[in-house]
Design a protein around this motif. Structure first.
Motif, PDB file in Angstrom:
ATOM      1  N   PRO A  62       0.830  -1.218   0.000  1.00 63.60           N
ATOM      2  CA  PRO A  62       0.000   0.000   0.000  1.00 63.60           C
ATOM      3  C   PRO A  62       0.863   1.266   0.000  1.00 63.60           C
ATOM      4  N   VAL A  63       0.362   2.301  -0.631  1.00 66.51           N
ATOM      5  CA  VAL A  63       1.082   3.566  -0.753  1.00 66.51           C
ATOM      6  C   VAL A  63       0.627   4.498   0.361  1.00 66.51           C
ATOM      7  N   ASP A  64       1.568   5.180   1.015  1.00 68.23           N
ATOM      8  CA  ASP A  64       1.245   6.115   2.086  1.00 68.23           C
ATOM      9  C   ASP A  64       0.884   7.462   1.462  1.00 68.23           C
ATOM     10  N   LEU A  65      -0.397   7.733   1.307  1.00 69.90           N
ATOM     11  CA  LEU A  65      -0.850   8.964   0.670  1.00 69.90           C
ATOM     12  C   LEU A  65      -0.677  10.178   1.564  1.00 69.90           C
ATOM     13  N   SER A  66      -0.647   9.998   2.871  1.00 64.77           N
ATOM     14  CA  SER A  66      -0.460  11.149   3.755  1.00 64.77           C
ATOM     15  C   SER A  66       0.926  11.756   3.568  1.00 64.77           C
ATOM     16  N   LEU A 115       2.682  11.611   0.775  1.00 62.45           N
ATOM     17  CA  LEU A 115       2.651  12.256  -0.532  1.00 62.45           C
ATOM     18  C   LEU A 115       1.927  13.595  -0.430  1.00 62.45           C
ATOM     19  N   GLY A 116       0.823  13.625   0.308  1.00 64.09           N
ATOM     20  CA  GLY A 116       0.085  14.878   0.505  1.00 64.09           C
ATOM     21  C   GLY A 116       0.933  15.915   1.205  1.00 64.09           C
ATOM     22  N   SER A 117       1.693  15.502   2.197  1.00 70.16           N
ATOM     23  CA  SER A 117       2.566  16.422   2.919  1.00 70.16           C
ATOM     24  C   SER A 117       3.651  16.977   2.007  1.00 70.16           C
TER      25      SER A 117
END
Length: 74
Positions: free
Chosen positions: A11-15, A17-19
């Motif tokens: 799974p990709v850590d989108l948080s 990437l958002g940061s």
């Protein structure tokens, strides 16, 4: 020759990437410009209207009999 590093299939850590995107968005694009530059004063009179411009407005009056709409710039 170097072997390519394997890519993650989990799974990709989108948080994260958002940061990163948020931090990049807030940084200055052109480092030569001064960050302490004062904001430009608003013009004393509104710009002249030109065909094709996109403007914000509100409906001032509606005259259904004359099929007329009066607008005010917002």
């Amino acid at each position: 020759m170097e072997e390519p590093t394997p890519t993650a299939t989990g799974p990709v850590d989108l948080s994260a990437l958002g940061s990163l995107l948020s931090a990049k968005w807030k940084t200055e694009v052109n480092p030569k410009k001064s960050a302490a530059k004062p904001a430009a004063a608003p013009p004393s009179k509104p710009e002249e209207l030109k065909p094709g411009q996109i403007r914000s407005f509100k409906i001032a009056t509606l005259d259904a009999a004359a099929k007329k709409i009066t607008l005010e710039l917002a």
